[in-house]
Design an enzyme around this catalytic site. Sequence first.
Site, mmCIF file in Angstrom:
data_model
loop_
_atom_site.group_PDB
_atom_site.id
_atom_site.type_symbol
_atom_site.label_atom_id
_atom_site.label_comp_id
_atom_site.label_asym_id
_atom_site.label_seq_id
_atom_site.Cartn_x
_atom_site.Cartn_y
_atom_site.Cartn_z
ATOM 1 N N LYS A 14 73.908 -8.095 -92.972
ATOM 2 C CA LYS A 14 74.773 -8.710 -93.603
ATOM 3 C C LYS A 14 76.078 -9.156 -92.845
ATOM 4 O O LYS A 14 76.512 -10.100 -92.802
ATOM 5 C CB LYS A 14 74.998 -8.386 -94.975
ATOM 6 N N ARG A 89 76.585 -6.537 -107.346
ATOM 7 C CA ARG A 89 75.234 -5.590 -107.022
ATOM 8 C C ARG A 89 74.715 -5.637 -108.323
ATOM 9 O O ARG A 89 73.729 -4.832 -108.178
ATOM 10 C CB ARG A 89 75.811 -4.435 -106.530
ATOM 11 N N ARG A 128 73.273 2.943 -86.535
ATOM 12 C CA ARG A 128 74.670 2.267 -86.386
ATOM 13 C C ARG A 128 75.578 3.592 -86.672
ATOM 14 O O ARG A 128 76.951 3.539 -86.252
ATOM 15 C CB ARG A 128 74.873 1.445 -87.861
ATOM 16 N N ARG A 134 81.256 6.059 -89.366
ATOM 17 C CA ARG A 134 81.165 5.910 -90.935
ATOM 18 C C ARG A 134 80.251 7.211 -91.319
ATOM 19 O O ARG A 134 79.103 7.246 -90.929
ATOM 20 C CB ARG A 134 80.692 4.867 -91.358
ATOM 21 N N ARG A 146 71.672 5.724 -101.128
ATOM 22 C CA ARG A 146 72.076 4.120 -100.969
ATOM 23 C C ARG A 146 71.245 3.233 -100.953
ATOM 24 O O ARG A 146 71.321 2.050 -101.746
ATOM 25 C CB ARG A 146 72.969 3.871 -99.715
#
Length: 193
Positions: A14, A89, A128, A134, A146
């Site tokens: 995204k 969401r 990532r 993160r 998640r």
Amino acid sequence: MLNLILFGPPGAGKGTQSENIIAKYKLIHLSTGDLLRSEIQAGSELGLKAKTLMDQGILVPDEVVIGMIDNKLKEHRNAAGFIFDGFPRTVKQSEALDQLLASYNESISVMIALVVDDNELLARLLNRGKTSGRPDDQNEELISKRIQEYNSKTKPVADYYQEQGKFVAIDGIGEIDFIFEEINKAISKVTVK
């Protein structure tokens, strides 16, 4: 005005596709993740509350997110449109977003969902995590949580917009440019009068 929801699980691409869409269509990017992370970085009360929830893989309360979005809509009244990234969401959030947009005489133009299987998502997020800094991208258990959270709570949002005739699914695996071409085709169907 073009109001687009870019939808998909964590790691679906995204962020990458948002940049392409924003550059081409001059939309204001509303990423709830970015909004929340900026609050966390600022050390605000909202940010600290959000951090506690996000670190556990739990969604931030709807009223907090809707309030942040409303502030951004007010701030950019003359925009060409908005791209909603990571929101809504839940069906409840979708209904709240529709009500909020209606108060500005606007509506969602299209929801584009990037479809990627869970194993690919896990691999992408772990990769990532090596560069993002993160912590939620570096823990396999948290990533799986998640993804489960997305699957259980957010997939019904696709049905909500499908019932309105505004949902388009696009394969999120492949060359970035090819995926962007498919996104452009979906957008052109709602912008051609």
